[in-house]
Design a protein around this motif. Structure first.
Motif, short mmCIF file in Angstrom:
data_model
loop_
_atom_site.label_atom_id
_atom_site.label_comp_id
_atom_site.label_asym_id
_atom_site.label_seq_id
_atom_site.Cartn_x
_atom_site.Cartn_y
_atom_site.Cartn_z
N VAL A 109 0.86 -1.19 0.00
CA VAL A 109 0.00 0.00 0.00
C VAL A 109 0.89 1.23 0.00
O VAL A 109 1.74 1.39 0.88
CB VAL A 109 -0.93 0.01 1.23
N ARG A 110 0.71 2.08 -0.99
CA ARG A 110 1.48 3.33 -1.08
C ARG A 110 0.58 4.49 -0.65
O ARG A 110 -0.52 4.67 -1.18
CB ARG A 110 2.00 3.56 -2.49
N THR A 111 1.06 5.26 0.31
CA THR A 111 0.28 6.38 0.84
C THR A 111 0.81 7.69 0.27
O THR A 111 2.02 7.93 0.27
CB THR A 111 0.36 6.42 2.38
N HIS A 112 -0.11 8.51 -0.24
CA HIS A 112 0.25 9.81 -0.78
C HIS A 112 -0.53 10.91 -0.05
O HIS A 112 -1.74 11.04 -0.25
CB HIS A 112 -0.07 9.89 -2.28
N PRO A 113 0.13 11.70 0.81
CA PRO A 113 -0.54 12.88 1.38
C PRO A 113 -0.65 13.97 0.31
O PRO A 113 0.36 14.33 -0.30
CB PRO A 113 0.39 13.30 2.53
N ILE A 114 -1.83 14.46 0.07
CA ILE A 114 -2.05 15.46 -0.97
C ILE A 114 -2.77 16.66 -0.36
O ILE A 114 -3.85 16.52 0.20
CB ILE A 114 -2.88 14.87 -2.14
N ARG A 115 -2.16 17.82 -0.47
CA ARG A 115 -2.76 19.04 0.09
C ARG A 115 -3.42 19.85 -1.03
O ARG A 115 -2.80 20.15 -2.04
CB ARG A 115 -1.71 19.88 0.81
N ILE A 116 -4.69 20.19 -0.79
CA ILE A 116 -5.46 20.99 -1.75
C ILE A 116 -5.98 22.23 -1.03
O ILE A 116 -6.57 22.12 0.05
CB ILE A 116 -6.65 20.18 -2.32
N ASP A 117 -5.77 23.39 -1.62
CA ASP A 117 -6.19 24.65 -0.98
C ASP A 117 -7.67 24.94 -1.23
O ASP A 117 -8.05 25.97 -1.80
CB ASP A 117 -5.33 25.81 -1.50
N LYS A 118 -8.49 23.99 -0.86
CA LYS A 118 -9.93 24.13 -0.94
C LYS A 118 -10.53 23.52 0.33
O LYS A 118 -9.88 22.72 1.00
CB LYS A 118 -10.49 23.42 -2.18
N SER A 119 -11.75 23.88 0.63
CA SER A 119 -12.35 23.42 1.87
C SER A 119 -13.67 22.71 1.61
O SER A 119 -14.40 23.04 0.66
CB SER A 119 -12.60 24.59 2.82
N ILE A 120 -13.97 21.70 2.46
CA ILE A 120 -15.29 21.08 2.44
C ILE A 120 -15.95 21.21 3.81
O ILE A 120 -16.90 20.51 4.13
CB ILE A 120 -15.21 19.58 2.04
N GLY A 121 -15.39 22.13 4.63
CA GLY A 121 -15.99 22.44 5.91
C GLY A 121 -15.71 21.43 7.00
O GLY A 121 -16.50 21.30 7.94
N THR A 122 -14.60 20.70 6.91
CA THR A 122 -14.24 19.75 7.95
C THR A 122 -12.75 19.83 8.21
O THR A 122 -11.98 20.18 7.31
CB THR A 122 -14.63 18.30 7.55
N SER A 123 -12.35 19.50 9.44
CA SER A 123 -10.93 19.55 9.78
C SER A 123 -10.26 18.19 9.60
O SER A 123 -9.06 18.06 9.81
CB SER A 123 -10.75 20.01 11.23
N SER A 124 -11.04 17.19 9.22
CA SER A 124 -10.48 15.85 9.05
C SER A 124 -10.01 15.64 7.61
O SER A 124 -10.65 16.11 6.67
CB SER A 124 -11.53 14.79 9.38
N PRO A 125 -8.90 14.95 7.44
CA PRO A 125 -8.47 14.61 6.08
C PRO A 125 -9.48 13.66 5.44
O PRO A 125 -10.24 12.99 6.14
CB PRO A 125 -7.12 13.91 6.28
N LEU A 126 -9.45 13.61 4.14
CA LEU A 126 -10.33 12.72 3.39
C LEU A 126 -9.48 11.52 2.93
O LEU A 126 -8.46 11.70 2.25
CB LEU A 126 -10.90 13.46 2.17
N THR A 127 -9.90 10.33 3.31
CA THR A 127 -9.16 9.13 2.91
C THR A 127 -9.80 8.53 1.66
O THR A 127 -10.99 8.20 1.66
CB THR A 127 -9.16 8.08 4.03
N VAL A 128 -8.99 8.43 0.62
CA VAL A 128 -9.46 7.88 -0.66
C VAL A 128 -8.62 6.65 -0.99
O VAL A 128 -7.40 6.75 -1.12
CB VAL A 128 -9.37 8.91 -1.80
N ALA A 129 -9.27 5.49 -1.11
CA ALA A 129 -8.58 4.26 -1.51
C ALA A 129 -8.72 4.09 -3.02
O ALA A 129 -9.81 4.25 -3.57
CB ALA A 129 -9.17 3.06 -0.79
N VAL A 130 -7.60 3.77 -3.67
CA VAL A 130 -7.59 3.66 -5.14
C VAL A 130 -6.99 2.31 -5.55
O VAL A 130 -5.93 1.92 -5.06
CB VAL A 130 -6.76 4.79 -5.78
#
Length: 396
Positions: free
Chosen positions: A139-160
């Protein structure tokens, strides 16, 4: 005219394959004749050519009664494809060494047996190591920072996961491992980036593979796109309906909104030749609220510039397998701007997976079976490592 071109291309391909396999078969014949004097040439060449073309024999649409035998041919032929690539690389080097030893006057009487034995041992190591790389997933993990908000302080975990190639070779055992590994990530969203099928839908249905896929669990949904192999199989309608009825939506030039982000799914590039085309990225994104994150799946890793200019934040692809067997990765690296890994292009994050399954032989060299875990860090969110520790005492 198109049929004529296909006929000529097919004839040339068969001729090249025939010559390559004759070259390989001749070397094996010399070795066997050296080790087993008196072996029948007729029997040898018949068996060898059947094995050499077993994969193609297995792909013929045989009557139902002989399909189990055809499946066996495809499995045998898939392993031979790996052996063929090994031989195409190693035999010319062996021939060159034989020629150079002759120039130096070196005694070559035992060369055939010694070189042949050495190559067979190397082939065994290659197949064992390649099998380990194909079936042992990382499993390769990629932290990705996006300068947009969805109104939550939690990261979004996306499995691909891409390039599962489910069929006669990549079966339920490997599929169950994938489902378990993805569910352990506790993802918000699961994305399947094309080539879920290995051409034919028949083994997918016969082996009840959808029963395992529907066990995938994500808070905000499971989505997929088509790859080139779904098009080759010719059962897109049946496949998409089966997936949808089990909770997996296959996006075909469509956009869905979930968890505050847009998931964009493109048709595969193959649609341009087999279906009359696909929508452009700007047209797909027309009318979206670009203050929200945009994650796009496009099976083949192309058009990064266009995606970046159109406002895509994350582009997910597969297709290349990173060449699957070295040194093919040297070729894919030159064919694609990014054939594997991560690339930041302007504000576009590109991730290309080497894939979970395999095409042809279940062998990988200089590539691994992999799953991708994206930790999408949005404006105002913290990475998992930055989350404050709970002051609550836990008794173990």
């Amino acid at each position: 005219m198109k049929n004529l071109r296909m006929l000529i291309s097919g004839t040339v391909m068969l001729l090249v394959l025939g010559l390559v396999n004759f070259y390989i078969g001749y070397h094996l014949w010399v070795l066997l004749e050296n080790l087993l004097p008196g072996i029948s040439a007729g029997v040898y060449w018949t068996v060898f050519m059947v094995i050499a073309f077993a994969y193609m024999i297995g792909m013929v649409p045989w009557p139902k009664a002989v399909k189990p035998v055809a499946r066996m041919f495809k499995v045998v032929g898939s392993y031979y494809l790996a052996c063929m690539e090994f031989a195409v690389i190693m035999l010319p080097l062996t021939d060159l060494l034989y020629w150079m030893l002759g120039l130096t006057g070196f005694e070559r009487s035992a060369f055939t047996a010694e070189a042949g034995t050495t190559l067979l041992l190397l082939l065994a190591v290659f197949l064992l190591w390649g099998s380990r790389n194909a079936w042992s997933t990382i499993v390769r993990t990629h932290p990705i920072r996006i300068d947009k908000s969805i109104g939550t302080s939690s990261p979004l975990t996306v499995a691909v996961a891409s390039d599962l190639h489910l069929g006669n070779i990549v079966g339920n055992r490997h599929l169950r491992k994938m489902v378990a590994e993805i569910n352990r990530m506790k993802p918000d969203i699961i994305l399947l980036a094309g080539d879920v099928l290995d051409d034919s839908i028949e083994p997918f249905i016969r082996n009840g593979m959808i029963e395992h896929l529907k066990q995938l669990k994500a808070r905000h949904g499971v989505f997929a796109v088509l790859g080139n192999h779904e098009y080759y199989g010719g059962s897109i309608g049946e496949y998409t309906e089966l997936m949808a009825s089990n909770g997996i939506r296959v996006l075909q030039d469509e956009v869905v909104e979930t968890a505050g982000v847009y998931i964009v799914g493109r048709k595969d590039k193959t649609a341009e030749s087999m279906e009359g085309g696909r929508l452009s990225v700007p047209l797909l994104l027309e009318g979206l609220d670009h203050s929200r994150p945009v994650i796009m799946m496009d099976h083949q890793p192309t058009g990064f510039d266009i995606a970046a200019k159109a406002g895509v934040d994350v582009l997910l692809s597969g297709h290349t397998h990173r060449g699957q067997i070295a040194p093919n990765h040297w070729i894919t690296k030159r064919l694609f701007e990014l054939d594997w890994g991560y690339l930041l292009k302007d504000k576009l994050h590109v991730v290309v997976s080497s894939g979970y399954g395999t095409w042809g032989p279940p062998i990988r060299l200089a590539s691994r079976s992999e799953l991708i875990k994206l930790e999408v860090l949005l404006e105002g969110s913290k990475s998992y490592s930055e989350e404050p520790l709970s002051a609550k005492t836990v008794l173990i």
